[in-house]
Design a protein around this motif. Sequence first.
Motif, mmCIF file in Angstrom:
data_model
loop_
_atom_site.group_PDB
_atom_site.id
_atom_site.type_symbol
_atom_site.label_atom_id
_atom_site.label_comp_id
_atom_site.label_asym_id
_atom_site.label_seq_id
_atom_site.Cartn_x
_atom_site.Cartn_y
_atom_site.Cartn_z
ATOM 1 N N THR A 1 28.880 -65.449 4.176
ATOM 2 C CA THR A 1 28.117 -64.503 4.783
ATOM 3 C C THR A 1 27.655 -64.923 6.480
ATOM 4 O O THR A 1 27.078 -63.896 7.330
ATOM 5 N N MET B 1 25.989 -66.527 6.629
ATOM 6 C CA MET B 1 24.288 -66.830 6.700
ATOM 7 C C MET B 1 23.695 -68.940 6.209
ATOM 8 O O MET B 1 22.996 -69.082 6.839
ATOM 9 N N GLY B 2 24.711 -69.039 5.093
ATOM 10 C CA GLY B 2 24.121 -69.831 4.820
ATOM 11 C C GLY B 2 24.261 -70.608 5.267
ATOM 12 O O GLY B 2 23.428 -72.242 6.292
ATOM 13 N N ILE C 1 28.031 -61.988 14.925
ATOM 14 C CA ILE C 1 29.242 -60.933 14.151
ATOM 15 C C ILE C 1 30.382 -60.050 15.223
ATOM 16 O O ILE C 1 31.506 -60.211 14.797
ATOM 17 N N GLU D 1 41.158 -60.774 12.638
ATOM 18 C CA GLU D 1 40.717 -61.944 13.694
ATOM 19 C C GLU D 1 41.701 -61.504 14.808
ATOM 20 O O GLU D 1 40.929 -62.488 15.444
ATOM 21 N N ALA E 1 33.447 -63.193 4.771
ATOM 22 C CA ALA E 1 34.124 -62.776 3.531
ATOM 23 C C ALA E 1 33.574 -61.419 4.061
ATOM 24 O O ALA E 1 33.928 -60.100 4.021
ATOM 25 N N LYS E 2 31.977 -61.278 3.636
ATOM 26 C CA LYS E 2 31.352 -60.481 4.592
ATOM 27 C C LYS E 2 31.693 -59.362 5.581
ATOM 28 O O LYS E 2 31.634 -60.275 6.794
ATOM 29 N N GLY E 3 32.137 -58.300 5.299
ATOM 30 C CA GLY E 3 32.801 -57.547 6.442
ATOM 31 C C GLY E 3 34.427 -57.951 7.448
ATOM 32 O O GLY E 3 34.631 -57.034 8.770
ATOM 33 N N PHE E 4 34.417 -58.468 6.976
ATOM 34 C CA PHE E 4 35.958 -59.676 7.503
ATOM 35 C C PHE E 4 37.007 -58.716 6.376
ATOM 36 O O PHE E 4 37.841 -59.197 5.401
ATOM 37 N N GLY E 5 37.770 -58.370 6.875
ATOM 38 C CA GLY E 5 38.783 -57.030 6.327
ATOM 39 C C GLY E 5 40.013 -57.140 6.707
ATOM 40 O O GLY E 5 40.288 -58.461 7.828
ATOM 41 N N TRP E 6 41.181 -56.383 7.002
ATOM 42 C CA TRP E 6 41.749 -56.129 8.005
ATOM 43 C C TRP E 6 41.817 -56.495 9.432
ATOM 44 O O TRP E 6 41.083 -55.499 9.927
#
Lengths: 211, 211, 211, 211
Positions: B74, B76-77, B94, B124, B116-121
């Motif tokens: 995310t 955040m960490g 973001i 890049e 990962a979160k929101g990281f779709g097709w």
Amino acid sequence: MKIALINENSQAAKNAVIVNALKTVAEPLGHTVFNYGMYAAEDKAQLTYVMNGLLAAILLNSKAADFVVTGCGTGMGAMLACNAMPGVFCGLVIDPTDAFLFGQINDGNAISMPYAKGFGWAAELNLQDVYRKLFEGERGLGYPKERAAIMAKNRGILKDVKAASCKDLLTVLKTVDQDLLKAAVAGEKFQEYFFPNCQDQAIGDYIKSIL
Amino acid sequence: MKIALINENSQAAKNAVIVNALKTVAEPLGHTVFNYGMYAAEDKAQLTYVMNGLLAAILLNSKAADFVVTGCGTGMGAMLACNAMPGVFCGLVIDPTDAFLFGQINDGNAISMPYAKGFGWAAELNLQDVYRKLFEGERGLGYPKERAAIMAKNRGILKDVKAASCKDLLTVLKTVDQDLLKAAVAGEKFQEYFFPNCQDQAIGDYIKSIL
Amino acid sequence: MKIALINENSQAAKNAVIVNALKTVAEPLGHTVFNYGMYAAEDKAQLTYVMNGLLAAILLNSKAADFVVTGCGTGMGAMLACNAMPGVFCGLVIDPTDAFLFGQINDGNAISMPYAKGFGWAAELNLQDVYRKLFEGERGLGYPKERAAIMAKNRGILKDVKAASCKDLLTVLKTVDQDLLKAAVAGEKFQEYFFPNCQDQAIGDYIKSIL
Amino acid sequence: MKIALINENSQAAKNAVIVNALKTVAEPLGHTVFNYGMYAAEDKAQLTYVMNGLLAAILLNSKAADFVVTGCGTGMGAMLACNAMPGVFCGLVIDPTDAFLFGQINDGNAISMPYAKGFGWAAELNLQDVYRKLFEGERGLGYPKERAAIMAKNRGILKDVKAASCKDLLTVLKTVDQDLLKAAVAGEKFQEYFFPNCQDQAIGDYIKSIL
């Protein structure tokens, strides 16, 4: 849970919208909201985002608050200021999924939100959704739950690292620019809200000494 | 500018996509990219997001890197871990506007992104746009520019407050769990990239001593 | 309400995730979900986003469904195809606030979502939040409610304009490429779901005639 | 390319910001921007989002414009109205990646954007980025480019289906509420911009006849 709302000067005019959304969600869930201000752009006590961080640290380290909701124009400054402080783990939260994942995975004690960037019409709906995701259930359960243990472990390690990295808050309070510190606690309602809820004698005494 | 890329274990498989986007944008602008890994999920040297923070602090405080690009699922960490460290000012970015505003207003030295979160097709494309907004021009000019002075002033105050709050990095390195620290610098290319670029003798020596 | 889910080929592999989120939210609210597929990338019956539009129009105009949930990689193609059809008012919905505002202001009968762009880890959380905002209460109440009347008036005008612009569905079905139409209704469960729920004899008869 | 900007009444006050962002990007790229208004909330000629759709259809079908930039509070109403019209393929675009993918994959001739929802401080930066992604290069090349042929094929099929579904524009113009149509072309600059650029005699004549 005692939830403290802290707004800085650039977005002070939105305090009423924000506190209304926060109370609408948090109070029926049994939480208490303390609106530390700013309340309006022309408030006598002006908070900058850096002061937001100081104030958040005072409230959280003294247990006067269990959770801090703060922000600024982009949310970035207030987030940086909070995370510069000992004992504060502040997420930057934009949407409800951010809020949920931050609550379940990182289980921090503060969020910063953007109250200008992306904050358009109907933004109060998103505020409510974000607050609900944070405050309606137990936090720190992990997501997905099968990974709860490893997530909890990493949170513990982060806590240890941050403890190694930061001085204790009392030292910080004594070291920072004292005018900055005074400004951070000059809010109209600060004394009314803080002193009855402060559970750390030393922090409380020091704050009293500089007023 | 020397830009260091740091990926943690949960998103290590995306390192190739990320470094490719970063180099595509940053190298034609005259920057050098150092890919500190992780490079793949099964790498021998496993970085957690907490280690990302330690590694970022080592690179930035020693001037082995001028800017760190990191992240986690995310974002955040890794952001929390970076900001727990002295001398690291890490934005959570973001979209391209976040990147531009962080660069102009907060002028930090690190960003964390969600991989990962929101990281779709086609994610890049967003990576490239974000990097371009950060690296194509001068940072710290303020937005709007008329407010540059007050923004710079607040950044200075934040820097002072963080300096008051955090111990110096050498102390932190000596205080944290030494196994954690060793793991943070165990990456396959760490020594090759770090030692020739490190400009702080004491930090360099201490890292050498624990290898 | 009868809710039909329609997925096209590029994102068919996510059908299980999507239908699971949809049923989790919609069924406890008393709605029935019909999963028209595609169900997996290798399904014999392949739907393109254009066919999604045709199928949505058949279901909505025949009242076999009250609401259609569809989408594609970016959501754009399926949205364009739906809105090209008579009687279909399809929103492109990305986040829960979009869903709420579309339901309250536009009160359409279909949504298209992106199932690739921006669809990363934990995207199932956003799906559920979106569906909840759409299906949990009454739609068409306006937001803010004070503007309900003007919003309803504009919806009515849009409906009239679209009625003037489009041919009736039966004519469209007879005019379009009949192989395309056949492919749009070739799904494994189409006949089982459609015919018992179809409330328009002429549309039902025509579809039967081309099978 | 001739780019027409159309704003409806609820967001008319933002016309200056929008046209400024659009011209800043599009003019150096060699495009011409026609600002059809509305120009301010109190304009004598009031456009609703439904009229935006009618106006967009007139401009595009007559080739008075090659591309239409429109929108409303959420972007949804103007998008629905545009897509209800023959020959208009209108994307709902929120961020630069949307814009790029819509341009490359769907290659439509109009976009609708939200000018209230999510439209906060610094939104002009996002506008510029969106316009640049749309107007700086060739559209319709596919993304990824290896899939260009299948994407072009589906666009062609969608065009055919929409042609089968919609009446021709002249018929639509004659069929819709004539007061609505008159209002859609009542803008202060409409006649100055439209007639010299209109390339369809019949549409032009009909519009003249109702003025």
